[in-house]
Design a protein around this motif. Structure first.
Motif, short mmCIF file in Angstrom:
data_model
loop_
_atom_site.label_atom_id
_atom_site.label_comp_id
_atom_site.label_asym_id
_atom_site.label_seq_id
_atom_site.Cartn_x
_atom_site.Cartn_y
_atom_site.Cartn_z
N THR A 76 0.84 -1.20 0.00
CA THR A 76 0.00 0.00 0.00
C THR A 76 0.88 1.25 0.00
OG1 THR A 76 -1.74 -1.17 1.19
CG2 THR A 76 -1.81 1.23 1.27
N ARG A 79 2.45 1.75 -3.43
CA ARG A 79 1.46 2.30 -4.36
C ARG A 79 1.31 3.79 -4.15
NH1 ARG A 79 -1.79 -2.13 -3.22
NH2 ARG A 79 -3.16 -0.95 -1.83
N ARG A 80 1.26 4.15 -2.88
CA ARG A 80 1.01 5.53 -2.52
C ARG A 80 2.19 6.43 -2.89
NH1 ARG A 80 0.16 5.44 3.52
NH2 ARG A 80 2.40 5.67 3.53
N LEU A 85 -1.23 5.68 -10.86
CA LEU A 85 -2.03 4.75 -11.67
C LEU A 85 -3.02 5.51 -12.56
CD1 LEU A 85 -2.79 2.17 -8.85
CD2 LEU A 85 -1.52 1.67 -10.95
N SER A 105 -5.75 11.96 -3.72
CA SER A 105 -4.46 11.31 -3.87
C SER A 105 -3.42 11.96 -2.95
CB SER A 105 -4.02 11.41 -5.34
OG SER A 105 -3.01 10.48 -5.59
N TYR A 108 -4.00 10.86 0.75
CA TYR A 108 -3.42 9.57 1.16
C TYR A 108 -1.91 9.62 1.17
CZ TYR A 108 -8.10 7.69 0.68
OH TYR A 108 -9.43 7.46 0.84
N SER A 110 0.25 12.60 1.43
CA SER A 110 0.81 13.46 2.47
C SER A 110 -0.24 14.45 2.94
CB SER A 110 2.03 14.19 1.92
OG SER A 110 1.74 14.77 0.65
#
Lengths: 224, 483
Positions: A76, A79-80, A85, A105, A108, A110
């Motif tokens: 996770t 991905r972050r 994506l 985005s 999640y 920062s």
């Protein structure tokens, strides 16, 4: 050290070998297209590179770390922090405005920063559409918002899954132009597609067939 | 922008821009909270509501004479101070005497009472016709009406005769202030000496007249003279000794004895009084009251010549068993009167109240569960509907904790809104129930609003747990290829 090294990766679902001993290397700044017919293992490849699935065997080295052995929590985080994506179906949160979708985005990753999100929208030419809901945007506009969203946290790799699959030609060209621009700026792009036109604009094309790398083509016309 | 601000922005946007789905969730929470809040209001108001209801089953406190020969109006008024005025539903005085219906050679127990109060303490009394409103009107128990065949507007002639020897049995009462007394005793040669006396305002002898006609005029006859009788003036009965006329000791002592055994001679005391009463109502109660006649207090006073005496006061007091015990104890401190609880009534009240509250509590719990199921189902539908979004969020790097926080946030926000709505509508609901079931309005409990809000937030949070668990399990890979 390569940015992404896929070594002897296999993914087996029961009797089906979705990926069979695949080796791919992606350098920083590369623009790579992964092509292949349905069932060739493209989606499985995409899931593994996108840290949404783990291979049955083999190594996936991202920045030198084997992500195939890591926990879901770690994936996770990868991905972050490292991957942007872009999807065929765009996938925006339908009750949030364009700019808010980009801020999700950031949230999640920062801290949400509306100004920066607006700038990113500006880069894809949609600053004036910032307060529109997805339902008020065309497919092409939605995909451009998604490109802006993928960019916002400065990921090491932008991973696009059939990014132009649901777009008309005009919008396809806009999105591909954006990719070209990103590539010029040094962003690493991996585009999964079955569309030769999309593959043609990439630096090189990896063709998968029956879970194996059938061939790797360096685009001769590239950069011309 | 801070993370918290973005969190709130996402949660509120989710609720405000996805109205139809959220309205259903809000509706289920709101309705649940409404019923909960309503039931809680009723739960707390039931004792008060039912108190009023129970009061229709008759008196729950009875005032009786204690240590005194009979109850008096003044003692009753004193005793009533032990009860808070607003809790007294009614207090009905009763004075019971036997009255004769000479024409039928029957005698009946007749109650003198206050009919306004009767209707408050015995609302179950069923009267054909009406309660007496004027003097000389009588309410006849059904049993008597059937026995003697009276109908509405019949006229009954009632006679009150004081009991034989009432004077000697009740000397203290007979020798009251202002009474006219008469007595007789045997003097010389078994001849009767008659004495009459009048008492002053303080109960002392004001004047005495002696009739000694049966005695020897020159000897015992001297007792008729003022020289002898003046010695009694200003004395209180009974008198201990007499300064006898010389040679007429027997006659002198007969006067003393006659005085000391004297009884009231005024009309009220020993003369039969007869009045005609018009029958205005026939009373059916299913109880012993059907064998009584009922007349107004004023008529009773006129018939007996006594407006002060009472036999019993039936009170209907709207209070809990504990409060009643306190009141009864307070009355016990006073002289001449005591209060007694009608246990049959107070105990069954307490029992019914407990059962009713238990029932409301049970229904509340069931509603709570139903609300939870409803909210949980809705949230589950929400999670299913938003699978793509949840997958997207996870693909964008949302941790399980973030997903949990977002859904819990939405649930709590819905709980907050639903709780506020429920708190407000719940009062309306309780009011509706109260007016329709109990026939009285309800008092608003301000404390119930925050309780409703907190409860509904807790319920929706709890209901979200299972859906959230499902949300967290969603695979981010679903966003790929538009599966």
């Amino acid at each position: 050290m390569s940015l992404l090294e896929i070594k002897n990766v296999s993914k087996i679902y029961g009797d089906l070998k979705a990926l069979d001993n695949v080796n791919i290397t992606v350098e920083k700044g590369d623009w790579v297209a992964i092509m292949g017919p349905s069932g060739s293992g493209k989606s499985t490849m995409m899931n593994i590179i996108g840290c949404m699935d783990k291979p049955t065997s083999g190594e996936v080295l991202l920045d030198g770390v084997d992500i195939s052995k890591q926990s879901n929590k770690y994936l996770t985080e990868v991905r972050r922090d490292k991957i942007g994506l872009i999807f065929q179906q765009f996938h925006m949160v339908n009750y949030l405005t364009a700019v808010e979708n980009i801020m999700v985005s950031q949230y999640y990753h920062s801290l949400p920063d509306e100004e920066e999100a607006l700038e990113a929208l500006g880069r894809v030419g949609l600053r004036e559409r910032a307060r529109h809901l997805p339902s008020q945007l065309s497919g092409g506009e939605q995909q451009r918002v998604c490109v802006a969203r993928a960019l916002i946290n400065h990921p090491e790799i932008i991973l696009a899954d059939e990014p132009t699959g649901n777009l008309d030609e005009a919008n396809e060209n806009i999105v591909l132009d954006l990719f070209a621009q990103l590539h010029r700026e040094g962003t690493t792009l991996i585009v999964v597609t079955h569309d030769p036109e999309v593959a043609d604009v990439a630096q090189r094309t990896i063709v998968l067939e029956h879970g194996r790398v059938a061939r790797e083509v360096h685009n001769a016309s590239w950069g011309k | 922008m801070s993370k918290r601000a973005m969190f709130l922005r996402m949660v509120t946007a989710s609720l405000l821009r996805r109205r139809s789905r959220m309205l259903i969730a809000l509706l289920s929470i709101g309705i649940g909270a409404t019923i909960l809040c309503g039931l809680l209001t009723i739960y707390y108001d039931v004792p008060r509501q039912m108190g009023a209801q129970f009061r229709s089953y008759g008196a729950n406190v009875i005032l009786l004479a204690d240590g005194a020969p009979s109850l008096t109006h003044s003692a009753v008024q004193e005793a009533m101070r032990a009860f808070p005025e607003e809790k007294i539903v009614g207090a009905t005085p009763y004075r019971y005497v036997r009255m004769d219906m000479v024409s039928r050679q029957q005698s009946f127990t007749t109650a003198g009472t206050d009919f306004t109060q009767v209707q408050k303490t015995s609302p179950y009394f069923s009267v054909e016709g009406s309660y007496p409103e004027n003097l000389r009107e009588v309410l006849v128990g059904k049993e008597i009406a059937e026995l003697i065949g009276v109908r509405l507007n019949s006229v009954m002639e009632l006679t009150y005769k004081p009991a034989e020897g009432a004077g000697t049995q009740d000397q203290a009462n007979a020798w009251g202030p202002g009474a006219s007394l008469a007595g007789s005793a045997e003097g010389w040669g078994s001849g009767l000496v008659n004495v009459s006396a009048v008492l002053d305002g303080e109960g002392r002898i004001a004047s005495v007249t002696v009739d000694a006609a049966t005695q020897t005029p020159e000897i015992g006859g001297q007792c008729e003279e003022e020289a002898f009788t003046s010695q009694f003036i200003g004395q209180s009965l009974p008198i201990a000794d007499v300064d006898a006329v010389s040679g007429a000791t027997l006659t002198s002592h007969a006067v003393l004895s006659a005085l000391n055994t004297s009884v009231r001679s005024d009309a009220a005391s020993n003369q039969a009084k007869t009045s005609s009463f018009r029958v205005v109502g026939i009373l059916t109660t299913g109880g012993e009251e059907e064998g009584y006649l009922f007349i107004s207090e004023a008529d009773m006073a006129a018939m007996t010549g006594d407006a002060e005496t009472l036999d019993v006061v039936e009170m209907s007091v709207s209070a809990s068993a504990e409060e009643l015990d306190g009141f009864v104890d307070a009355v016990g401190q006073q002289e001449g009167v005591r209060a007694r609880l009608v246990k049959r009534v107070t105990r069954s009240e307490a029992a019914v109240l407990t059962k009713l509250q238990a029932l409301v509590f049970l229904v509340t719990v069931v509603v709570l569960l139903l609300t939870m199921i409803c909210v949980s189902t809705t949230m589950m539908a929400v999670v299913t509907e938003r699978r793509q979004e949840i997958g997207l969020r996870k693909a964008l790097g949302a941790s399980d904790g973030s997903i949990r926080a977002e859904f819990l946030g939405e649930g709590m926000f819905l709980g907050l809104l639903g709780g506020v709505l429920g708190g407000l509508f719940g009062f309306g609901f309780a009011q509706l129930v109260s007016v329709n079931v109990f026939g009285s309005s309800i008092t608003f409990q301000p404390l119930l609003l925050p309780i409703a809000v907190i409860l509904s937030m807790a319920v929706s949070a709890l209901s979200c747990l299972w859906p959230i668990k499902r949300a967290v399990q969603i695979d981010p890979a679903i966003v790929l290829k538009g599966e």
